[in-house]
Design an enzyme around this catalytic site. Structure first.
Site, PDB file in Angstrom:
ATOM      1  N   LEU A  41       0.884  -1.162   0.000  1.00 28.55           N
ATOM      2  CA  LEU A  41       0.000   0.000   0.000  1.00 28.55           C
ATOM      3  C   LEU A  41       0.920   1.209   0.000  1.00 28.55           C
ATOM      4  O   LEU A  41       1.873   1.254   0.790  1.00 28.55           O
ATOM      5  CB  LEU A  41      -0.860   0.047   1.267  1.00 28.55           C
ATOM      6  CG  LEU A  41      -2.217  -0.606   1.281  1.00 28.55           C
ATOM      7  CD1 LEU A  41      -2.865  -0.456   2.651  1.00 28.55           C
ATOM      8  CD2 LEU A  41      -3.128  -0.051   0.213  1.00 28.55           C
ATOM      9  N   ASP A  42       0.665   2.176  -0.858  1.00 26.79           N
ATOM     10  CA  ASP A  42       1.488   3.383  -0.868  1.00 26.79           C
ATOM     11  C   ASP A  42       1.431   4.063   0.494  1.00 26.79           C
ATOM     12  O   ASP A  42       0.465   3.904   1.244  1.00 26.79           O
ATOM     13  CB  ASP A  42       0.967   4.368  -1.925  1.00 26.79           C
ATOM     14  CG  ASP A  42       1.121   3.852  -3.339  1.00 26.79           C
ATOM     15  OD1 ASP A  42       2.067   3.086  -3.595  1.00 26.79           O
ATOM     16  OD2 ASP A  42       0.288   4.210  -4.179  1.00 26.79           O
ATOM     17  N   ALA A  43       2.447   4.871   0.780  1.00 26.67           N
ATOM     18  CA  ALA A  43       2.498   5.582   2.060  1.00 26.67           C
ATOM     19  C   ALA A  43       1.283   6.477   2.255  1.00 26.67           C
ATOM     20  O   ALA A  43       0.812   6.653   3.373  1.00 26.67           O
ATOM     21  CB  ALA A  43       3.786   6.403   2.161  1.00 26.67           C
ATOM     22  N   ARG A 141      -0.314   2.590  -8.036  1.00 32.02           N
ATOM     23  CA  ARG A 141      -1.245   3.721  -7.967  1.00 32.02           C
ATOM     24  C   ARG A 141      -2.474   3.541  -8.859  1.00 32.02           C
ATOM     25  O   ARG A 141      -3.093   4.498  -9.322  1.00 32.02           O
ATOM     26  CB  ARG A 141      -0.507   5.025  -8.246  1.00 32.02           C
ATOM     27  CG  ARG A 141       0.653   5.211  -7.253  1.00 32.02           C
ATOM     28  CD  ARG A 141       1.304   6.538  -7.256  1.00 32.02           C
ATOM     29  NE  ARG A 141       0.549   7.625  -6.677  1.00 32.02           N
ATOM     30  CZ  ARG A 141       0.342   7.858  -5.385  1.00 32.02           C
ATOM     31  NH1 ARG A 141       0.788   7.025  -4.480  1.00 32.02           N
ATOM     32  NH2 ARG A 141      -0.309   8.905  -4.984  1.00 32.02           N
TER      33      ARG A 141
END
Length: 180
Positions: A41-43, A141
């Site tokens: 999961l992206d930050a 994304r």
């Protein structure tokens, strides 16, 4: 016996144990040696991150070939109609690839949702809406790119489920052990 950890990853935390730059790492929340994230999961995304000590299970959860559905709650800028979500349901051409058809529906703000820290940008004249989006792939994304492509940029992104595993009542930074 394999360990399977369900973790509610807060905003600003990387899907790795080592912090980088301004982002925290998982070690600030989990003191569990030998487990690794099954997927990312992206930050700037929140929600369910699964960790395990079983390499084969990690691969099965993370690998898009297994098509485990991933469900997201997406707060978007604007007020899409149900018809606006049709391109998501058909698959969206993002230029470098066309997404698989997704399940998409408008929802109310999820019950029991925690405040984000820092809060999303707020504009008085522009409403926000929530979409529940389920995809069976997970390119970099992707969800943000999909909602932007249909004209509703993502403001907040929370992964609510991966396959059969759900976030449920876990609060940001909390984790629990589950069964495989």
């Amino acid at each position: 016996m394999s360990r399977l950890i369900l973790f509610n990853k807060p905003y600003g935390v990387l899907s790795q144990f080592t912090p980088e730059g301004r982002w925290q790492g998982l070690r600030d929340y989990l003191a569990l040696p030998g487990v690794y994230a099954a997927g990312r999961l992206d930050a700037d995304s929140e929600g369910l991150l699964i960790l395990t000590d079983d390499g084969a299970l990690q691969s099965r959860i993370a690998d898009p070939r297994h098509k485990l559905p991933k469900t997201y709650w997406v707060q978007v800028e604007g007020a899409p109609t149900d018809a606006d979500l049709d391109p998501l349901r058909r698959g969206v051409d993002l230029g470098d690839f066309v997404t698989r058809p997704a399940r998409a529906r408008l929802i109310d703000e999820p019950a029991g949702l925690w405040p984000r820290n820092p809060p999303i940008r707020f504009r008085q004249a522009i409403p926000t809406s929530w979409i529940e989006l389920t995809i069976s792939e997970g390119k970099n994304r992707q969800v943000r790119r999909m909602t932007a492509k249909i004209g509703f940029p993502t403001l907040r992104l929370i992964r609510a489920a991966v396959g059969e595993w759900r976030l449920d009542a876990l609060q940001p930074g909390e984790w629990k052990e589950s069964h495989v």
